[in-house]
Design a protein around this motif. Structure first.
Motif: not given
Length: 309
Positions: A52-67
């Motif tokens: 869900g996170i990957y489909k909605q926001d992708g890698l940079k803005d989704g799964l790596y948000a706040g890195v």
């Protein structure tokens, strides 16, 4: 005194770089954990949250948000948690040698106390970065009109200080410190204890040196990570919720204390909610602990000729 301070600083710097390496690999699991633990989560499980996170926001803005907040956290929290523990453990081993004892004649309780101390210090110092990590990791899950839209960790911390006051940077500090004390006591103390005991078992080669000691350290950290996550997860849920809550202009908020958040969560969603996000938290903690401690141990060995744990 100067030599001792230099030794401590070196261990903390090594720990920070090691933690950054681990965070680079494991950060998506932290994002999933936070989004599963905070209010409004509709994910049915780890896989659903990941997709869900990957489909909605992708890698940079989704799964790596706040890195960027995760990297700052390693310099504030990770450096203390691992660096101070390694320093305390080495001092205890040196004292044993000077007293004519086996250098590893240190009880599990003592090791866990060292981990508790280092984790408590690091978590308090690192609370602002932890707060930024939670806010930035969870922001995309909020409705568009409620998003804070932080542009980076510096922007996040400065806005919290300016908009909510400097004390707000330590929102959730009691839960953060308690969680870190329990987690670090288990992760660091049990890892050291198991590493010592398993090295003489013969299962991991002579002295536990099979394949450079990697399987030994992996086994020790896997067990310690499970113990640490089981004990600390309820405080993780409370911490995430308090740090993500919106504080109104009049100062009112959904939760007025750590205890209030704990009680509301149990009353409204059941006691098992305190272990929500356990799978991504464990999947993140286990490799994070393995990578960070392994890098710390190996880099310390290269630079000083001694093991860190």
């Amino acid at each position: 005194m100067g030599a001792a301070a230099g030794a401590l600083l070196l261990k903390m710097v090594i720990a920070a770089f090691s933690g950054m390496g681990a965070a680079t690999v494991c950060h998506p699991l932290d994002v999933i954990r936070v989004q599963m633990q905070t209010e409004g989560s509709t994910y049915s499980g780890f896989t659903d949250a990941f997709s869900g996170i990957y489909k909605q926001d992708g890698l940079k803005d989704g799964l790596y948000a706040g890195v960027s907040a995760a990297y700052l956290r390693q310099w504030l929290y990770g450096s203390c948690r691992i660096g101070i523990y390694a320093y305390l453990l080495e001092n205890a081993q040196t004292a044993n040698v000077e007293a004519g004892l086996d250098k590893n004649a240190i009880s599990l309780g003592s090791k866990m106390l060292m981990g508790l101390t280092s984790g408590g210090i690091g978590s308090f110092v690192g609370t602002p970065s932890e707060l930024a990590l939670v806010r930035m990791s969870n922001d995309k899950k909020n409705p568009v009109d409620q998003r804070r839209n932080y542009t980076g960790v510096g922007n996040c911390i400065s806005r919290i200080a300016n908009e909510e006051g400097y004390p707000a940077l330590f929102t959730g500090a009691p839960a953060t410190v308690l969680r870190a004390c329990l987690l670090s006591a288990c992760a660091m103390g049990i890892t050291s204890e198991l590493k010592m005991r398993l090295s003489g078992s013969g299962f991991f080669g002579e002295g536990g040196k099979m394949y450079g000691g990697v399987p030994l350290l992996f086994a020790a950290t896997l067990v310690s990570s499970f113990c640490a996550n089981t004990v600390a997860n309820p405080f993780d849920v409370v911490k995430s919720r308090m740090q993500n809550m919106v504080v109104q202009k009049d100062g009112s908020a959904q939760y007025n204390s750590m205890v209030d958040c704990f009680l509301q969560t149990v009353q409204n969603e059941g006691v098992l909610k305190l272990w929500s996000g356990f799978v991504p938290a464990f999947l993140k903690l286990a490799p994070y602990t393995v990578i960070s401690l392994m890098l710390t141990d190996k880099i310390t060995k290269i630079i000083t000729g001694k093991e860190a744990l």
